[in-house]
Write a protein that holds these residues in place. Structure first.
Motif, PDB file in Angstrom:
ATOM      1  N   PHE A   1     -36.624  21.143  -7.479  1.00  0.00           N
ATOM      2  CA  PHE A   1     -37.129  19.974  -8.190  1.00  0.00           C
ATOM      3  C   PHE A   1     -37.456  20.344  -9.629  1.00  0.00           C
ATOM      4  O   PHE A   1     -37.687  21.502  -9.965  1.00  0.00           O
ATOM      5  CB  PHE A   1     -38.368  19.384  -7.500  1.00  0.00           C
ATOM      6  CG  PHE A   1     -39.624  20.185  -7.670  1.00  0.00           C
ATOM      7  CD1 PHE A   1     -40.462  19.985  -8.762  1.00  0.00           C
ATOM      8  CD2 PHE A   1     -39.980  21.140  -6.736  1.00  0.00           C
ATOM      9  CE1 PHE A   1     -41.614  20.729  -8.916  1.00  0.00           C
ATOM     10  CE2 PHE A   1     -41.131  21.886  -6.887  1.00  0.00           C
ATOM     11  CZ  PHE A   1     -41.956  21.680  -7.985  1.00  0.00           C
ATOM     12  N   SER A   2     -37.458  19.329 -10.465  1.00  0.00           N
ATOM     13  CA  SER A   2     -37.911  19.483 -11.846  1.00  0.00           C
ATOM     14  C   SER A   2     -38.722  18.245 -12.197  1.00  0.00           C
ATOM     15  O   SER A   2     -38.520  17.171 -11.626  1.00  0.00           O
ATOM     16  CB  SER A   2     -36.725  19.649 -12.800  1.00  0.00           C
ATOM     17  OG  SER A   2     -35.919  18.489 -12.789  1.00  0.00           O
ATOM     18  N   ALA A   3     -39.649  18.418 -13.121  1.00  0.00           N
ATOM     19  CA  ALA A   3     -40.515  17.322 -13.555  1.00  0.00           C
ATOM     20  C   ALA A   3     -41.079  17.672 -14.922  1.00  0.00           C
ATOM     21  O   ALA A   3     -41.093  18.842 -15.315  1.00  0.00           O
ATOM     22  CB  ALA A   3     -41.647  17.105 -12.554  1.00  0.00           C
ATOM     23  N   GLN A   4     -41.542  16.657 -15.617  1.00  0.00           N
ATOM     24  CA  GLN A   4     -42.197  16.887 -16.889  1.00  0.00           C
ATOM     25  C   GLN A   4     -43.495  16.107 -16.923  1.00  0.00           C
ATOM     26  O   GLN A   4     -43.532  14.932 -16.570  1.00  0.00           O
ATOM     27  CB  GLN A   4     -41.303  16.460 -18.048  1.00  0.00           C
ATOM     28  CG  GLN A   4     -41.909  16.802 -19.395  1.00  0.00           C
ATOM     29  CD  GLN A   4     -40.923  16.661 -20.531  1.00  0.00           C
ATOM     30  OE1 GLN A   4     -39.722  16.547 -20.322  1.00  0.00           O
ATOM     31  NE2 GLN A   4     -41.428  16.696 -21.746  1.00  0.00           N
ATOM     32  N   SER A   5     -44.562  16.787 -17.326  1.00  0.00           N
ATOM     33  CA  SER A   5     -45.866  16.157 -17.481  1.00  0.00           C
ATOM     34  C   SER A   5     -46.356  16.520 -18.871  1.00  0.00           C
ATOM     35  O   SER A   5     -46.597  17.700 -19.153  1.00  0.00           O
ATOM     36  CB  SER A   5     -46.839  16.650 -16.411  1.00  0.00           C
ATOM     37  OG  SER A   5     -48.103  16.049 -16.589  1.00  0.00           O
TER      38      SER A   5
ATOM     39  N   VAL B   1     -42.667  21.353 -18.888  1.00  0.00           N
ATOM     40  CA  VAL B   1     -41.605  21.158 -17.903  1.00  0.00           C
ATOM     41  C   VAL B   1     -41.928  22.031 -16.698  1.00  0.00           C
ATOM     42  O   VAL B   1     -42.243  23.219 -16.842  1.00  0.00           O
ATOM     43  CB  VAL B   1     -40.224  21.527 -18.482  1.00  0.00           C
ATOM     44  CG1 VAL B   1     -39.147  21.447 -17.415  1.00  0.00           C
ATOM     45  CG2 VAL B   1     -39.892  20.634 -19.658  1.00  0.00           C
ATOM     46  N   TYR B   2     -41.861  21.444 -15.518  1.00  0.00           N
ATOM     47  CA  TYR B   2     -42.138  22.151 -14.266  1.00  0.00           C
ATOM     48  C   TYR B   2     -40.857  22.212 -13.442  1.00  0.00           C
ATOM     49  O   TYR B   2     -40.018  21.314 -13.507  1.00  0.00           O
ATOM     50  CB  TYR B   2     -43.209  21.422 -13.462  1.00  0.00           C
ATOM     51  CG  TYR B   2     -44.552  21.387 -14.149  1.00  0.00           C
ATOM     52  CD1 TYR B   2     -45.486  22.384 -13.909  1.00  0.00           C
ATOM     53  CD2 TYR B   2     -44.879  20.368 -15.033  1.00  0.00           C
ATOM     54  CE1 TYR B   2     -46.723  22.370 -14.544  1.00  0.00           C
ATOM     55  CE2 TYR B   2     -46.101  20.349 -15.669  1.00  0.00           C
ATOM     56  CZ  TYR B   2     -47.023  21.347 -15.424  1.00  0.00           C
ATOM     57  OH  TYR B   2     -48.237  21.326 -16.054  1.00  0.00           O
ATOM     58  N   ALA B   3     -40.730  23.270 -12.651  1.00  0.00           N
ATOM     59  CA  ALA B   3     -39.594  23.401 -11.740  1.00  0.00           C
ATOM     60  C   ALA B   3     -40.034  24.235 -10.548  1.00  0.00           C
ATOM     61  O   ALA B   3     -40.975  25.024 -10.635  1.00  0.00           O
ATOM     62  CB  ALA B   3     -38.409  24.051 -12.443  1.00  0.00           C
ATOM     63  N   GLY B   4     -39.354  24.024  -9.453  1.00  0.00           N
ATOM     64  CA  GLY B   4     -39.673  24.785  -8.259  1.00  0.00           C
ATOM     65  C   GLY B   4     -38.797  24.384  -7.101  1.00  0.00           C
ATOM     66  O   GLY B   4     -37.790  23.689  -7.269  1.00  0.00           O
TER      67      GLY B   4
ATOM     68  N   THR C   1     -43.007  25.753  -3.948  1.00  0.00           N
ATOM     69  CA  THR C   1     -43.043  27.032  -4.646  1.00  0.00           C
ATOM     70  C   THR C   1     -42.695  26.783  -6.106  1.00  0.00           C
ATOM     71  O   THR C   1     -41.615  26.283  -6.409  1.00  0.00           O
ATOM     72  CB  THR C   1     -42.052  28.038  -4.030  1.00  0.00           C
ATOM     73  OG1 THR C   1     -42.341  28.178  -2.632  1.00  0.00           O
ATOM     74  CG2 THR C   1     -42.144  29.395  -4.710  1.00  0.00           C
ATOM     75  N   MET C   2     -43.616  27.095  -6.993  1.00  0.00           N
ATOM     76  CA  MET C   2     -43.417  26.855  -8.424  1.00  0.00           C
ATOM     77  C   MET C   2     -42.576  27.967  -9.037  1.00  0.00           C
ATOM     78  O   MET C   2     -42.788  29.149  -8.745  1.00  0.00           O
ATOM     79  CB  MET C   2     -44.767  26.755  -9.139  1.00  0.00           C
ATOM     80  CG  MET C   2     -45.671  25.642  -8.623  1.00  0.00           C
ATOM     81  SD  MET C   2     -44.959  23.976  -8.707  1.00  0.00           S
ATOM     82  CE  MET C   2     -44.649  23.818 -10.461  1.00  0.00           C
ATOM     83  N   LYS C   3     -41.622  27.598  -9.911  1.00  0.00           N
ATOM     84  CA  LYS C   3     -40.794  28.563 -10.629  1.00  0.00           C
ATOM     85  C   LYS C   3     -41.041  28.506 -12.132  1.00  0.00           C
ATOM     86  O   LYS C   3     -40.834  29.482 -12.833  1.00  0.00           O
ATOM     87  CB  LYS C   3     -39.316  28.312 -10.339  1.00  0.00           C
ATOM     88  CG  LYS C   3     -38.962  28.593  -8.896  1.00  0.00           C
ATOM     89  CD  LYS C   3     -37.477  28.501  -8.677  1.00  0.00           C
ATOM     90  CE  LYS C   3     -37.210  28.878  -7.239  1.00  0.00           C
ATOM     91  NZ  LYS C   3     -36.186  29.866  -7.105  1.00  0.00           N
TER      92      LYS C   3
ATOM     93  N   PRO D   1     -33.149  12.278  -1.012  1.00  0.00           N
ATOM     94  CA  PRO D   1     -33.794  11.824  -2.245  1.00  0.00           C
ATOM     95  C   PRO D   1     -33.263  12.589  -3.454  1.00  0.00           C
ATOM     96  O   PRO D   1     -33.070  13.806  -3.393  1.00  0.00           O
ATOM     97  CB  PRO D   1     -35.277  12.134  -2.019  1.00  0.00           C
ATOM     98  CG  PRO D   1     -35.429  12.167  -0.531  1.00  0.00           C
ATOM     99  CD  PRO D   1     -34.133  12.721  -0.014  1.00  0.00           C
ATOM    100  N   THR D   2     -33.010  11.870  -4.549  1.00  0.00           N
ATOM    101  CA  THR D   2     -32.562  12.498  -5.791  1.00  0.00           C
ATOM    102  C   THR D   2     -33.591  12.353  -6.899  1.00  0.00           C
ATOM    103  O   THR D   2     -33.616  13.162  -7.820  1.00  0.00           O
ATOM    104  CB  THR D   2     -31.226  11.908  -6.269  1.00  0.00           C
ATOM    105  OG1 THR D   2     -31.363  10.493  -6.406  1.00  0.00           O
ATOM    106  CG2 THR D   2     -30.105  12.223  -5.294  1.00  0.00           C
ATOM    107  N   GLU D   3     -34.426  11.322  -6.789  1.00  0.00           N
ATOM    108  CA  GLU D   3     -35.445  11.093  -7.819  1.00  0.00           C
ATOM    109  C   GLU D   3     -36.539  10.206  -7.246  1.00  0.00           C
ATOM    110  O   GLU D   3     -36.256   9.257  -6.515  1.00  0.00           O
ATOM    111  CB  GLU D   3     -34.796  10.406  -9.017  1.00  0.00           C
ATOM    112  CG  GLU D   3     -35.660  10.311 -10.235  1.00  0.00           C
ATOM    113  CD  GLU D   3     -34.886   9.770 -11.432  1.00  0.00           C
ATOM    114  OE1 GLU D   3     -35.269   8.684 -11.912  1.00  0.00           O
ATOM    115  OE2 GLU D   3     -33.914  10.429 -11.864  1.00  0.00           O
ATOM    116  N   ILE D   4     -37.786  10.533  -7.569  1.00  0.00           N
ATOM    117  CA  ILE D   4     -38.909   9.703  -7.137  1.00  0.00           C
ATOM    118  C   ILE D   4     -40.019   9.831  -8.180  1.00  0.00           C
ATOM    119  O   ILE D   4     -40.213  10.900  -8.762  1.00  0.00           O
ATOM    120  CB  ILE D   4     -39.411  10.089  -5.728  1.00  0.00           C
ATOM    121  CG1 ILE D   4     -40.409   9.052  -5.198  1.00  0.00           C
ATOM    122  CG2 ILE D   4     -39.996  11.476  -5.709  1.00  0.00           C
ATOM    123  CD1 ILE D   4     -40.717   9.193  -3.709  1.00  0.00           C
ATOM    124  N   THR D   5     -40.708   8.731  -8.413  1.00  0.00           N
ATOM    125  CA  THR D   5     -41.801   8.713  -9.379  1.00  0.00           C
ATOM    126  C   THR D   5     -43.112   8.470  -8.649  1.00  0.00           C
ATOM    127  O   THR D   5     -43.228   7.536  -7.859  1.00  0.00           O
ATOM    128  CB  THR D   5     -41.574   7.598 -10.420  1.00  0.00           C
ATOM    129  OG1 THR D   5     -40.330   7.820 -11.064  1.00  0.00           O
ATOM    130  CG2 THR D   5     -42.683   7.594 -11.455  1.00  0.00           C
TER     131      THR D   5
END
Length: 163
Positions: A34-38, A42-45, A57-59, A141-145
């Motif tokens: 997964f990836s996300a931005q807050s 930028v977060y990924a894991g 698990t955070m990367k 799932p490919t994307e969720i908010t």
């Protein structure tokens, strides 16, 4: 003659309706990157969801790389660099990435299909914080908010990311 025309039109209508497929069954248990931005971060894991258990698990970013958030019926276990602690899952701020991801996925089994566009199926997931918009492909799932934090999570199957 009118009966033949009605019969032909009825057959065409039935064939057309039969060709409209319903969406694939939504997978509520899956593993993904997964990836996300807050804000500016930028977060990924990786995540593994199996029933009521969710392991994140955070990367990225670097300061939290390797942290593992393991949610289960028994609460939350947080592990990092050889240390671990157990906590109540509600103790993490609701706007944190692990809590937002958990909130977004917790109500996945109650997702309601809202339509399709191309190869993507669209769903609405009702949570205590509001309604999440979600897309899925081939049932995954490919994307969720998350409606509370506004963080949009994008998922990639591990095998797709390695290619």
């Amino acid at each position: 003659m009118k009966r033949i025309i009605i019969l032909i039109l009825t057959t065409i209508l039935l064939l057309t309706l039969a060709s409209c497929g319903s969406p694939q069954t939504l997978k509520t248990d899956f593993s993904a990157l997964f990836s996300a931005q807050s804000g500016d971060t930028v977060y990924a894991g990786t995540l593994n969801k199996n029933g009521d258990r969710l392991t994140i698990t955070m990367k990225e970013p670097y300061p939290i790389a390797g942290m593992v958030f393991d949610y289960s019926d028994g609460g939350l276990s947080i592990k990092s660099r050889g240390h671990s602690t157990n906590a109540d899952a509600d103790y993490l701020p609701a706007n944190s990435v692990p809590a937002s991801l958990r909130n977004a996925l917790l109500y996945l089994p109650q997702a309601g299909f809202t339509g399709s566009q191309g190869d993507c199926d669209h769903y609405a997931v009702t949570t205590p914080y509001g309604e999440s918009a979600m897309t899925a492909a081939d049932g995954y799932p490919t994307e969720i908010t998350d409606p509370h934090s506004g963080i949009c999570f994008k998922f990639t199957a591990p095998s797709e990311a390695e290619e």
